[in-house]
Design an enzyme around this catalytic site. Sequence first.
Site, PDB file in Angstrom:
ATOM      1  N   CYS A 158      39.088  41.147  36.380  1.00  0.00           N
ATOM      2  CA  CYS A 158      37.792  41.542  36.944  1.00  0.00           C
ATOM      3  C   CYS A 158      37.133  40.349  37.624  1.00  0.00           C
ATOM      4  O   CYS A 158      37.466  39.194  37.344  1.00  0.00           O
ATOM      5  CB  CYS A 158      36.867  42.099  35.863  1.00  0.00           C
ATOM      6  SG  CYS A 158      36.401  40.884  34.613  1.00  0.00           S
ATOM      7  N   CYS A 211      35.393  37.908  35.260  1.00  0.00           N
ATOM      8  CA  CYS A 211      36.307  36.954  34.614  1.00  0.00           C
ATOM      9  C   CYS A 211      36.637  35.812  35.569  1.00  0.00           C
ATOM     10  O   CYS A 211      36.730  34.645  35.166  1.00  0.00           O
ATOM     11  CB  CYS A 211      37.593  37.657  34.192  1.00  0.00           C
ATOM     12  SG  CYS A 211      37.336  38.989  33.006  1.00  0.00           S
ATOM     13  N   ASP A 254      47.888  53.453  62.785  1.00  0.00           N
ATOM     14  CA  ASP A 254      48.826  52.735  63.637  1.00  0.00           C
ATOM     15  C   ASP A 254      49.678  53.791  64.349  1.00  0.00           C
ATOM     16  O   ASP A 254      49.860  54.895  63.825  1.00  0.00           O
ATOM     17  CB  ASP A 254      49.710  51.817  62.779  1.00  0.00           C
ATOM     18  CG  ASP A 254      50.817  51.171  63.594  1.00  0.00           C
ATOM     19  OD1 ASP A 254      50.501  50.585  64.649  1.00  0.00           O
ATOM     20  OD2 ASP A 254      51.987  51.275  63.188  1.00  0.00           O
TER      21      ASP A 254
END
Length: 710
Positions: free
Chosen positions: A14, A17, A394
């Site tokens: 995360c 963290c 694309d």
Amino acid sequence: MNKKETYIVQGFTCANCASQFERNVNELHNVEHAKVHFSSGKIDVEGSATIEQLEKAGAFEGLKIRKEAEGVPESRPFWKSKRNIPVMISAILVIIGWVLLFNIGEGHPFTVIIFLSAMVIGGYQLFIQGVKNLVRLQFDMKTLMTIAIIGAVLIGELGEGALVVILFAISEALERYSMDQARRSIRSLMTKVPKEAIVLGNDEEQKKPIAEVQIGEHLIIRPGEKIPLDGKVVKGTSAVNEAPITGESIPITKLKDDHVYAGTLNEEGVLEVVVMKLANDSTLAKIIHLVEDAQEERAPAQQFVDRFAKYYTPAIILLAFLVMTVPPLFFAAAWSEWVYLGLATLVVGCPCALVISTPVAIVTAIGNSAKNGVLIKGGMYLEQMGSVNAIAFDKTGTLTRGMPEVTDVIPTESMSKEELLRYGLAVERYSTHPIAEAIVRKTNQEGTTLLNWQVERSEAYTGKGMAVEINGAFVYIGSPNFVEESYPDLLNGYWLDKIDELQKQGKTVVLAGSEEKLFGVFALRDEVRKGTDGVLQKLRHYGVKEIAMLTGDQTYTAQAIGEKAGVTTVHSELLPEQKVNVIMTLKKQGFTPAMVGDGINDAPALAASDVGVAMGTVGTDVALETADIALMGDRLEKLPYLMGLSKKTMAVIKQNITFSLALKAFALLLVPLGMLTLWIAIFADIGATLLVTLNSMRLMKMKDQFEQKH
């Protein structure tokens, strides 16, 4: 001056963290400055910190550090990761504990030992961080989980506490594995470039690592070799496949003074190239930086539960404390009764159902999508897909099939179509050029044979065409430029107009003939995938208002393909950074854009979009890895299914959160009446968990309705 080093960090789950790790590293006495790049899983460190010191700074999350120069470690299966072993052991212990609970009771020493062991093995890191956060008054999900588990233990609900530990541990382990796998994509880009280059000096060839090659040195690139560095052709002619850079499906002829790019493939002739850019400054290196920068800007959206927990956690703690103390202190109530009610309040506040309300739905949906051929790398991408209202495609290999096909076979008046196809087969049957292969495929479809023709002396004109001797006569198939330069008298006004007309339709034109006369024309085009129009209509049904096509192709081809596919707008002749610009423009216009692509040239745009979707089996590794979602079967039909699944999943998540909070609110309303018992508290929590789980399981039944109807 302090040494600057970049390290690969394994184990981030995360952004919080990552921020904590960055703070810890900056506090090291021998570190001048440290900057964490969460999305790419890297940290830049100025100073003299050792790997041991960095790993100690990340011990709270069990982070592993290695120098970027050492490369990416091999990916290990989830079940073989040492970090996940405690989670699996804990899960087994929880199952054993619940079996014992129903057979010998929760208070039995064996049951208590098993549940406590499960909590310690699976949640010791959670407890350590949760207690630290509590001391610092930082209330996040780890704090919330720690308080809830301690509360469950205090009132003797060890089974529930152990279950909470294992659910949270498994969720983190899966999230960590998913993030590590996704980050490998950016680092894998450099494998597209050779590690060594053949340098020409004093008429001698010498192999050098590309990092040691300097600007101005001359390189030799033979057929079949990848170009190691950006440069300019000084000698030789060849066809170079630039699909990794431009996305163009047909090789580009490179002559003297033309530029070539690192990572592109030299297909035919020998080239001598003078180096124009160092390895770190190549076009491909810039693409890598674009990918990293774009991903870094895309900070993960905070989940509702995480935001809510900032208020929910301290509120529950405060409420439980007040329930325990206010009645006995101010109203002479019995301490035992209100401490019990306070602990029951903590159980009600246990976030078990709330915590799994989102991941249970997302994991179920991701499992469903995997069965339907769609790989989703994380919950936030599944969530974001439901809000997408603009999609950029694309062209080559995404909206189109990715290989040219013969669309027109036009013989001259003196030649039959069958005979023109026979010449096509005779000239092109041994060539590996995409145009030649397309012509041979066409002859096979038409059942063309060479009869008793004697075909000899094949000769390739690099970037121009191919010629052979057929029964002693010279026959070629070449580009219009080749014929105009070599045999200008063969092309009259009619054929020049016909060639121009075909090219304006977005087709590539080649001519067949001899020195004396023209035999006819072959026109080729990379055709739109079958069913594309139906896919786009379905996407509009799901709220997609803008459908754009992005390509490096020339304008005529792009417009023709875009019109046939049914897109809203066409953007042609784009380089990778220009594709990113289109995505950013869509964002500025208020759209939530997704990008669908399959090539290295799509990687920056895939990263810059809110959701990047890769075409799976034909997609290059980097596009597949950089993207957030992959269509494994190369089927655009999966896009409408994906959007429908996302919208359904978000509805289920909202229902889950409502269920879990409503039941808790009902239980908490019993506190002032003194009616909240431990059994009601447990029922409210387990009941909410059960409702959330069963509701989420409905997502497993969602089918690919588009596929069924078509």
